[in-house]
Structure formats: C-alpha cells, structure tokens
Scaffold this motif. Structure first.
Motif: not given
Lengths: 207, 189
Positions: A8-16, A91-98, A26-36
C-alpha cells in the motif's frame, strides 16, 4: 494479509500528476463539481479546498474507520489524508474520481498510523484489519453477515467493500489498488462464492 | 459507480444481490461524526505556511534523519569504546615542578579527552620540557637522545633535567619516555 495490502505504500500512478492527457473515458466519470473545485484550488482559491474537504470528508472518515477500527485513530488518519491532499496544490491534476485518488492515500495513512502504534503494541504493522470494528447496527442477520465477511481473506474483503459499500467500479478498484483488473474480478468472484456457499449468508443468493 | 447488469450475481461484472449490498452498506457505511475541532484543525492547515510536507516526503525525511542519527550514534559508541583508560600524569618530583607552568599545563592537557582538542594542543605540547630535540613533538626519540647522551658520557644539557635534582640521569630519561608514551597513545586516538 495479501501482497496487495502490503504494497500500500505506493502512490496511485494512474492518478499521479503527469503531463500526459488523461483518458477521456476516465475523466468523463469525474463529477463536474470536483473538476471545477480542483481547478479553482490550483489557482489559489482556498475556499475551493474547503469545499473539497466538505464534499469528501465523510467518505474519508468512513474509510479511515474501516482501516483503523478506532474512531480516534480514524480522525488522525482523516487529518493526515487531507493535509497530504492539500499539499498537492497547486499543480494537482484530477485524472480519476477523487474517491479513487483518496482511497490509497487513506489506506497508506492508516497503515502508517498502525506502524506508529505498533511501536507501543505488538501488532503486525504491515497489515490493516479491514472492517474489524463492530458495526453500528445489530440484529442477528447483520451480525452474521459481519462475521462471515470478517472470515474472508483480507484482499477479498477489501474488494467486496470497495465494490458494494463504496460503489467503486471494478476498473476503479484496480486503479486504486494498483492491481490488474483480472485480479479484482478473481477476488470478487471468490468472495461472492464464499458468501454464497456459507450457510449463514447463502440466503442472499436464494432470494 | 457500479456497473449495471441484469444478472444480480454476474461474477464477471462483479454484481451481487441487492439485499446483500443493502446489508453491507448498513453494516459498513458508518455515519461517523467528525468533531468540530478536527474540521477546524484540517481547515486551519490551509492557512499555514509553508505548505504541509506530503506524508510520503515527510516519511523519507524521517528515515534519512533516523539513519543519520543512528550512524552518528554508532560512530560515537565505537569511538568511545576505543578510548584508553586515562593516563595518570607522571608524579611531580619536586615542589618546583608542581608550581611550574609546564606541569600545570600538562595536567590541564591530560584532563582533556577529545582528540580534536588534543590535536589543537600540539603547539602547547611542543613547548614542554620533554621535547628535547625541539621538533615540536614529545616522543620516544627525545628519550633515546637523552639516554644515548647519558650512556656515552657526552655533555648533558641542563634543560634535560626533568626531575630538577641538578643532574641529568636515566631517571630523566624515564620521565621523558613516560611523557612520550602517554602523549603518543593520546595522539593516536
């Protein structure tokens, strides 16, 4: 506990944060409000971070309780999780659901918290005892279900709870745990089979 | 989030009977009340500067600090174990010696145990009487020089009279040798 739990110590690479554009699916599933909110937070709007906290704190607290089994420890993990999360801005990029991003963070914070406590109490610091705490509701049906779930191997139990309690899709589980999709399916399959074959829980499948 | 399917127990799509899902949610979707103090502490962290260190980096820093501290501790232990038993200074032979600045200087010097301080004291050592050949060091060569002179009956320098008894003899050689050994052992540390 299984290998996936220990790692579990690894970072979520897909989300980095990377410069590669995220898959549109993947991005299409992210709630719009979180993206904003993430976009505003990246531009220095602290109220956006506050709103992100308010939107996701209950989920994080619930997960933290599941991992730690102790309400006070859960509050510590909640705090550490959000301090880490806030530290990713700007600098954070939301690449999947929060929620998918936060899951391994909560898990790692809980594991870290457990290690700290292990210095005082001899427990296995590499493992989490997921869903060890007593459920809120009682009644023989729920108590029986809790007992059977507790008998599942930890990796299977984790996948069951992510899938049916947290409403993760199987792809999201694979992403959050950094395991192949096939592994997720296999774990879920074995877990559901075990529940179906258990005398105490097969009633769910007979209905 | 879950995939929609018509088959409630389709393992490939990861579905389960609704009743099971409902009971699992009742069991594990705890309504955990978050104390206001926790909310406040977390939101206050937004205003703190500098930004909080990410837990992963913090962990790395703690590891690095821990390893460095452990290495330093180990070095200190090894160094301390290598320390010889403090040498007693040569007994003063005369009241003059006791009162002399040289003796006071050496006693103070021998009370120091740190090698760095010993090294810094080299210049001071060079001024002591036992440095017979004047090379800035008190070593066994000084004792040899005096011993050879005593044995050969050569002219003896009154400055070699370590005991202050008015003559240069093998007793003076012993004192110089004592001082040389004592200083050599310290210098090695």
């Amino acid at each position: 506990m299984g290998d996936a739990m220990v790692s579990g110590a690894r970072a979520p690479s897909v989300l980095s944060m990377t410069s590669d554009p995220p898959p549109s699916g993947a991005r299409a599933n992210i709630p719009r409000v979180d993206l904003d909110l993430v976009d505003r937070a990246n531009r220095g709007d602290q109220s956006a971070l506050s709103q992100l906290y308010e939107r996701h704190r209950d989920y994080v607290a619930r997960l933290a309780l599941r991992f730690t089994g102790d309400r006070e420890d859960a509050m510590d993990v909640l705090q550490e999780t959000f301090i880490y999360f806030f530290g990713r801005f700007p600098g954070f990029e939301l690449r999947a659901k929060l929620t998918t991003f936060l899951y391994p963070v909560v898990r790692n914070c809980a594991l870290s918290h457990r290690r700290k406590k292990a210095r005082a109490n001899p427990v296995d610091p590499q493992s989490l005892d997921i869903a060890a705490h007593a459920p809120n509701e009682t009644g023989w049906e729920l108590e029986t279900l809790h007992a059977v779930v507790r008998l599942l191997p930890e990796p299977q139990r984790e996948v069951v709870l992510m899938r049916f309690v947290d409403d993760f899709s199987m792809a999201e589980i694979a992403e959050a745990l950094e395991i192949p999709l096939g592994t997720v399916k296999s774990r879920l399959h074995h877990a559901l089979n075990a529940l179906r074959e258990d005398e105490n829980t097969k009633r769910y499948f007979d209905r | 989030m879950r995939d929609d399917t018509n088959n409630p127990t389709d393992f490939d799509s990861g579905e389960a009977p609704e009743a099971l899902i409902s009971d699992l949610k009742r069991l594990y979707q705890d309504d955990l009340r978050i104390p206001e103090a926790v909310d406040r502490a977390i939101l206050d962290s937004l205003h703190e500067a500098p930004a909080p260190i990410p837990w992963r980096s913090a962990k790395r820093i703690w590891w690095t600090t821990g390893i460095t501290a452990a290495a330093a501790g180990l070095t200190l232990i090894v160094w301390l174990q290598g320390q010889p038993t403090p040498q007693a200074p040569p007994p003063p032979n005369t009241a003059d010696q006791l009162a002399s600045g040289d003796m006071r200087q050496r006693s103070a010097f021998q009370a120091l145990d740190a090698p760095s301080m010993l090294a810094e004291s080299d210049a001071m050592v060079a001024s002591v009487k036992e440095d017979v050949d004047g090379d800035g060091q008190v070593n066994i060569l000084d004792a040899f020089l005096v011993a050879r002179a005593v044995e050969s009956g050569e002219s003896l320098d009154p400055a070699w009279d370590m005991t202050g008894d008015g003559s240069v003899s093998m007793t003076d050689v012993d004192l110089i040798a004592n001082a040389a050994v004592s200083l050599s052992r310290r210098s090695l540390q």
